[in-house]
Design a protein around this motif. Structure first.
Motif, short mmCIF file in Angstrom:
data_model
loop_
_atom_site.label_atom_id
_atom_site.label_comp_id
_atom_site.label_asym_id
_atom_site.label_seq_id
_atom_site.Cartn_x
_atom_site.Cartn_y
_atom_site.Cartn_z
N LYS A 65 -3.04 9.59 -19.97
CA LYS A 65 -2.55 8.59 -19.00
C LYS A 65 -1.65 7.55 -19.68
O LYS A 65 -0.84 6.90 -19.02
N LEU A 66 -1.80 7.41 -20.99
CA LEU A 66 -0.99 6.42 -21.71
C LEU A 66 0.45 6.92 -21.91
O LEU A 66 1.33 6.12 -22.25
N GLY A 67 0.67 8.22 -21.71
CA GLY A 67 2.02 8.78 -21.81
C GLY A 67 2.64 8.70 -23.20
O GLY A 67 3.85 8.49 -23.33
N LEU A 68 1.82 8.89 -24.22
CA LEU A 68 2.31 8.79 -25.60
C LEU A 68 2.70 10.14 -26.16
O LEU A 68 2.06 11.15 -25.87
N ASN A 69 3.74 10.16 -26.98
CA ASN A 69 4.10 11.35 -27.75
C ASN A 69 2.90 11.77 -28.59
O ASN A 69 2.19 10.94 -29.14
N TYR A 70 2.67 13.10 -28.70
CA TYR A 70 1.48 13.60 -29.38
C TYR A 70 1.36 13.06 -30.80
O TYR A 70 0.30 12.58 -31.22
N PHE A 71 2.45 13.17 -31.56
CA PHE A 71 2.39 12.75 -32.97
C PHE A 71 2.21 11.24 -33.10
O PHE A 71 1.49 10.76 -33.99
N TYR A 72 2.85 10.49 -32.20
CA TYR A 72 2.70 9.03 -32.22
C TYR A 72 1.26 8.66 -31.87
O TYR A 72 0.67 7.77 -32.48
N LYS A 73 0.70 9.40 -30.90
CA LYS A 73 -0.69 9.14 -30.49
C LYS A 73 -1.65 9.40 -31.65
O LYS A 73 -2.55 8.59 -31.90
N GLN A 74 -1.43 10.51 -32.38
CA GLN A 74 -2.30 10.82 -33.52
C GLN A 74 -2.19 9.74 -34.60
O GLN A 74 -3.17 9.38 -35.24
N ARG A 75 -0.97 9.24 -34.77
CA ARG A 75 -0.74 8.18 -35.75
C ARG A 75 -1.53 6.93 -35.39
O ARG A 75 -2.16 6.30 -36.24
#
Length: 296
Positions: free
Chosen positions: A239-249
């Protein structure tokens, strides 16, 4: 005598020439249409070899004749190559022309540590005195633009007349690279790397990044970390709409801050932003207010 400079970095090549050649320098390029005319004029001048040194570039793909090389048997010339010219060296040896090869660093580094090691040697060689503790931060910030840093250090050295350069003088006098590295600055903030953060913050401000943008980026990043902490499922995270790699970071930071710490930092940033927008804080005061957060 032929001095062969091998390298690709124009800044260090020019610096090396300036340190080695005391005669008046005359530059020629084989790409110039009037190269032959200019070379003949200089080669026939009575000043050539005594008061004038000929510096020739753009010759990597040019086969130099024996007649051309023989001009340098008793006169000085500098040949600039990107790669070591093995064929030319054999020809010079056969002609019994005195020569010297100097390989110039290309200023290409894979890791900041490599640049830091080079920087230490460069500072010693040029007698530039910097606080040792700041080298690591400089190497991280300027790894993609090392020539800019070296040029700025030379200017500061001239300004300081070989006296030690303080950290404060470096922050105030240096010209930072013009490409924004705001995400690295935010990482330094989250890792509480105060020295690195201070340098990157100064850099961002000096290249024109607005202070409200910096506060906004910090605020949004901390808020996203907080929301990732509160997420109970993958759907909540999506729901936050974050890029996968950015989210993992960002998820890596959810383990470094507890909920109360993040709330406190977010509130502090929001208060700084509120005061700035109401003209209760000057731009230069914001710098210190942000630093206070790192100290808490």
């Amino acid at each position: 005598m032929i001095l062969i400079l091998v390298g690709e970095n124009d800044f260090l090549i020019k610096e090396k020439i300036d340190s080695l050649i005391k005669e008046e320098k005359f530059y020629l390029s084989f790409k110039d249409k009037d190269f032959k005319e200019n070379f003949k004029r200089i080669a026939n001048s009575r000043l050539f070899g005594n008061e004038v040194c000929l510096i020739i570039k753009d010759i990597d793909k040019v086969e130099l004749s024996e007649d051309f090389l023989n001009h340098f048997k008793n006169k000085k010339g500098v040949f600039i190559y990107q790669k070591k010219p093995e064929t030319l060296i054999k020809k010079i040896k056969n002609l019994k022309i005195h020569y010297e090869i100097i390989e110039v660093h290309n200023l290409k580094f894979k890791k900041p540590q490599e640049f830091e090691e080079f920087l230490e040697e460069y500072l010693k060689e040029n007698k530039i005195k910097l606080p040792q503790t700041i080298l690591s931060s400089l190497s991280k910030i300027f790894i993609t633009n090392p020539a800019i840093l070296l040029n700025e250090l030379k200017k500061i050295k001239f300004y300081k007349q070989n006296e030690p350069i303080t950290k404060e003088e470096l922050l105030n006098l240096i010209k930072w690279p013009t490409d924004s590295r705001i995400f690295e600055m935010i990482d330094d903030f989250l890792e509480r790397k105060k020295a690195d953060f201070i340098l990157r913050l100064n850099r961002e401000i000096s290249i024109g990044t607005k202070i409200e943008q910096i506060i906004g980026f910090l605020y949004k990043t901390l808020l996203r970390i907080f929301l990732l902490q509160k997420a109970k499922s993958i759907k909540d995270e999506e729901k936050l709409g974050l890029n996968y790699f950015y989210k993992q970071r960002l998820k890596n930071y959810t383990k470094k801050f507890n909920e109360e710490e993040i709330k406190k930092i977010i509130n502090n940033l929001a208060e700084i932003d509120r005061k700035y927008k109401k003209f209760l804080l000057k731009e230069e005061d914001i710098y210190y207010e942000i630093l206070k957060i790192l100290e808490k």
